[in-house]
Design a protein around this motif. Structure first.
Motif, PDB file in Angstrom:
ATOM      1  N   PRO A  66       0.837  -1.214   0.000  1.00 28.26           N
ATOM      2  CA  PRO A  66       0.000   0.000   0.000  1.00 28.26           C
ATOM      3  C   PRO A  66       0.871   1.264   0.000  1.00 28.26           C
ATOM      4  N   LEU A  67       0.363   2.317  -0.634  1.00 26.84           N
ATOM      5  CA  LEU A  67       1.135   3.542  -0.788  1.00 26.84           C
ATOM      6  C   LEU A  67       0.309   4.769  -0.428  1.00 26.84           C
ATOM      7  N   MET A  68       0.880   5.593   0.435  1.00 23.93           N
ATOM      8  CA  MET A  68       0.307   6.896   0.739  1.00 23.93           C
ATOM      9  C   MET A  68       1.304   7.966   0.300  1.00 23.93           C
ATOM     10  N   LEU A  69       0.808   9.003  -0.338  1.00 21.16           N
ATOM     11  CA  LEU A  69       1.640  10.133  -0.720  1.00 21.16           C
ATOM     12  C   LEU A  69       1.401  11.269   0.262  1.00 21.16           C
ATOM     13  N   ALA A  70       2.474  11.825   0.805  1.00 19.95           N
ATOM     14  CA  ALA A  70       2.378  12.977   1.701  1.00 19.95           C
ATOM     15  C   ALA A  70       2.914  14.185   0.945  1.00 19.95           C
ATOM     16  N   SER A  71       2.021  15.131   0.654  1.00 18.53           N
ATOM     17  CA  SER A  71       2.375  16.260  -0.205  1.00 18.53           C
ATOM     18  C   SER A  71       2.133  17.592   0.483  1.00 18.53           C
ATOM     19  N   ASN A  72       2.958  18.580   0.128  1.00 18.27           N
ATOM     20  CA  ASN A  72       2.653  19.944   0.558  1.00 18.27           C
ATOM     21  C   ASN A  72       1.426  20.426  -0.210  1.00 18.27           C
ATOM     22  N   HIS A  73       0.797  21.479   0.288  1.00 17.86           N
ATOM     23  CA  HIS A  73      -0.474  21.919  -0.292  1.00 17.86           C
ATOM     24  C   HIS A  73      -0.411  23.423  -0.555  1.00 17.86           C
ATOM     25  N   VAL A  74      -0.450  23.784  -1.832  1.00 13.71           N
ATOM     26  CA  VAL A  74      -0.325  25.186  -2.237  1.00 13.71           C
ATOM     27  C   VAL A  74      -1.651  25.743  -2.723  1.00 13.71           C
ATOM     28  N   SER A  75      -2.416  24.927  -3.429  1.00 18.37           N
ATOM     29  CA  SER A  75      -3.609  25.439  -4.103  1.00 18.37           C
ATOM     30  C   SER A  75      -4.532  24.286  -4.490  1.00 18.37           C
ATOM     31  N   TRP A  76      -5.755  24.650  -4.903  1.00 15.95           N
ATOM     32  CA  TRP A  76      -6.665  23.644  -5.463  1.00 15.95           C
ATOM     33  C   TRP A  76      -6.073  23.018  -6.720  1.00 15.95           C
ATOM     34  N   PHE A 142      -2.456  15.613   2.666  1.00 17.51           N
ATOM     35  CA  PHE A 142      -1.856  16.940   2.783  1.00 17.51           C
ATOM     36  C   PHE A 142      -1.678  17.223   4.276  1.00 17.51           C
ATOM     37  N   PRO A 143      -0.545  16.828   4.855  1.00 16.58           N
ATOM     38  CA  PRO A 143      -0.394  16.891   6.310  1.00 16.58           C
ATOM     39  C   PRO A 143      -0.332  18.298   6.898  1.00 16.58           C
ATOM     40  N   GLU A 144      -0.198  19.329   6.057  1.00 13.03           N
ATOM     41  CA  GLU A 144      -0.266  20.694   6.581  1.00 13.03           C
ATOM     42  C   GLU A 144      -1.683  21.032   7.038  1.00 13.03           C
ATOM     43  N   GLY A 145      -2.663  20.353   6.450  1.00 10.90           N
ATOM     44  CA  GLY A 145      -4.045  20.579   6.835  1.00 10.90           C
ATOM     45  C   GLY A 145      -4.681  21.796   6.219  1.00 10.90           C
ATOM     46  N   THR A 146      -3.918  22.574   5.455  1.00  5.87           N
ATOM     47  CA  THR A 146      -4.437  23.765   4.785  1.00  5.87           C
ATOM     48  C   THR A 146      -3.457  24.163   3.697  1.00  5.87           C
ATOM     49  N   THR A 147      -3.809  25.170   2.905  1.00  6.28           N
ATOM     50  CA  THR A 147      -2.921  25.625   1.834  1.00  6.28           C
ATOM     51  C   THR A 147      -1.938  26.671   2.362  1.00  6.28           C
ATOM     52  N   SER A 148      -0.791  26.761   1.713  1.00  2.59           N
ATOM     53  CA  SER A 148       0.256  27.704   2.108  1.00  2.59           C
ATOM     54  C   SER A 148       0.438  28.749   1.017  1.00  2.59           C
ATOM     55  N   ASP A 149       1.459  29.606   1.190  1.00  5.03           N
ATOM     56  CA  ASP A 149       1.754  30.610   0.169  1.00  5.03           C
ATOM     57  C   ASP A 149       2.669  30.073  -0.918  1.00  5.03           C
ATOM     58  N   GLY A 150       3.034  28.794  -0.822  1.00  7.55           N
ATOM     59  CA  GLY A 150       3.861  28.169  -1.841  1.00  7.55           C
ATOM     60  C   GLY A 150       5.347  28.353  -1.654  1.00  7.55           C
ATOM     61  N   ASN A 151       5.744  29.159  -0.655  1.00  7.05           N
ATOM     62  CA  ASN A 151       7.160  29.439  -0.440  1.00  7.05           C
ATOM     63  C   ASN A 151       7.782  28.587   0.664  1.00  7.05           C
ATOM     64  N   ARG A 152       6.954  27.880   1.410  1.00  6.22           N
ATOM     65  CA  ARG A 152       7.471  27.107   2.539  1.00  6.22           C
ATOM     66  C   ARG A 152       6.472  26.013   2.914  1.00  6.22           C
ATOM     67  N   SER A 249      10.744  15.967   7.125  1.00  7.44           N
ATOM     68  CA  SER A 249      12.099  16.464   6.899  1.00  7.44           C
ATOM     69  C   SER A 249      12.491  16.353   5.429  1.00  7.44           C
ATOM     70  N   ARG A 250      12.130  15.237   4.807  1.00  8.29           N
ATOM     71  CA  ARG A 250      12.444  15.061   3.391  1.00  8.29           C
ATOM     72  C   ARG A 250      11.630  16.003   2.518  1.00  8.29           C
ATOM     73  N   MET A 251      10.383  16.243   2.916  1.00  8.10           N
ATOM     74  CA  MET A 251       9.555  17.195   2.166  1.00  8.10           C
ATOM     75  C   MET A 251      10.157  18.596   2.215  1.00  8.10           C
ATOM     76  N   ARG A 252      10.577  19.013   3.395  1.00 10.82           N
ATOM     77  CA  ARG A 252      11.164  20.356   3.545  1.00 10.82           C
ATOM     78  C   ARG A 252      12.411  20.510   2.686  1.00 10.82           C
ATOM     79  N   GLN A 253      13.265  19.480   2.719  1.00  8.64           N
ATOM     80  CA  GLN A 253      14.505  19.549   1.952  1.00  8.64           C
ATOM     81  C   GLN A 253      14.228  19.579   0.454  1.00  8.64           C
ATOM     82  N   MET A 254      13.297  18.754  -0.005  1.00 14.84           N
ATOM     83  CA  MET A 254      12.958  18.716  -1.425  1.00 14.84           C
ATOM     84  C   MET A 254      12.397  20.051  -1.892  1.00 14.84           C
ATOM     85  N   LEU A 255      11.501  20.636  -1.103  1.00 14.55           N
ATOM     86  CA  LEU A 255      10.906  21.916  -1.485  1.00 14.55           C
ATOM     87  C   LEU A 255      11.948  23.017  -1.473  1.00 14.55           C
TER      88      LEU A 255
END
Length: 264
Positions: A66-76, A142-152, A249-255
């Motif tokens: 099984p596979l889950m993707l954990a992604s940052n969230h910028v927009s719809w 989307f573990p942030e639980g909401t959208t961000s400004d795309g910069n962090r 940690s890996r998400m932060r580094q990749m972004l």
């Protein structure tokens, strides 16, 4: 006048494309046909093309399940971008189900709607995600639980990874794979996108949807980089908080590397 005509044409083509695929998708949802997982990918690809969203993929989607993707969230737009590159379903807050257009699309893709304020339903929702993962579906979190400004990357809610842990007993090999993914909107009109233009791509919660959507339609050409990172394994003995911290940690580094590439 040309801009208005182009926008009207995009909307018309999207409506027509939706009407072509919708009857098949509704039947697939009713009878749980496997095609319900793959059909949305074709809708998202055409939608991205019409909206002028150009996608660059780096790395590879994990093939094990099984596979889950954990992604940052910028927009719809993230929904369309990830939906265009993989056969995925999403975890979304319950309010999304009532949004015009986007709520319908989410339901047609069999999104798992989470009611965060009702703790008594948490177990049911986690079990639903776990069952879907065990059934071979790729679920996007989307573990942030909401959208961000795309910069962090915003602060992460590690409790949201509970569904991955809950799916471990049902996993064939006793392992659930969680793959970090980042989306970075990096270009506009063929030029690099800096902090000044990133609000065109980003959709923080205090921005009205319709004006933002019109801004995207007028922009004509947005470029987004999708990075697939190294998988983190969730096993029976895995400490969820530690594993979640590794994913984050890996998400932060990749972004960080994508938005601010290291000097050669």
């Amino acid at each position: 006048m040309i801009t208005r005509f182009r926008i009207a044409l995009i909307i018309l083509l999207l409506v027509l494309w939706t009407l072509v695929l919708l009857p098949v998708q509704l039947l697939a949802l009713q009878y749980d046909w496997r095609v319900r997982r793959t059909l949305p990918r074709y809708w998202h690809r055409v939608a991205c093309y019409l909206l002028g969203i150009r996608i660059r993929v780096h790395g590879k989607l994990e093939t094990r399940r099984p596979l889950m993707l954990a992604s940052n969230h910028v927009s719809w737009k993230d929904i369309m971008v990830l939906g265009a590159v993989a056969d995925v379903a999403y975890i979304a807050k319950s309010e999304v189900a009532n949004w015009p257009v986007f709520g319908w699309l989410a339901k047609w893709q069999k999104t798992v709607f989470v009611e965060r304020e009702q703790k008594r339903k948490t177990g049911e929702q986690v079990n639903e995600v776990a069952d879907r993962l065990a059934g071979g579906e790729i679920i996007v979190l989307f573990p942030e639980g909401t959208t961000s400004d795309g910069n962090r990357l915003l602060d992460i809610k590690s409790s949201l990874f509970g569904a991955a842990s809950a799916a471990v007993p049902s996993a064939p090999d006793g392992v659930v794979y969680v793959q970090p993914v980042t989306l970075a909107y990096t270009g506009i009109y063929g030029m690099p996108m800096g902090r000044y233009h990133r609000p065109i791509a980003a959709w923080p919660g205090d921005v009205q949807l319709v004006p933002h959507l019109m801004g995207v339609l007028k922009a004509e050409a947005l470029e987004v980089d999708v990075d697939f990172g190294e998988v983190v394994e969730f096993r029976k003995e895995t400490n969820r908080k530690v594993a979640a911290a590794t994913v984050v940690s890996r998400m932060r580094q990749m972004l960080r590397n994508r938005l601010r590439p290291p000097n050669p």
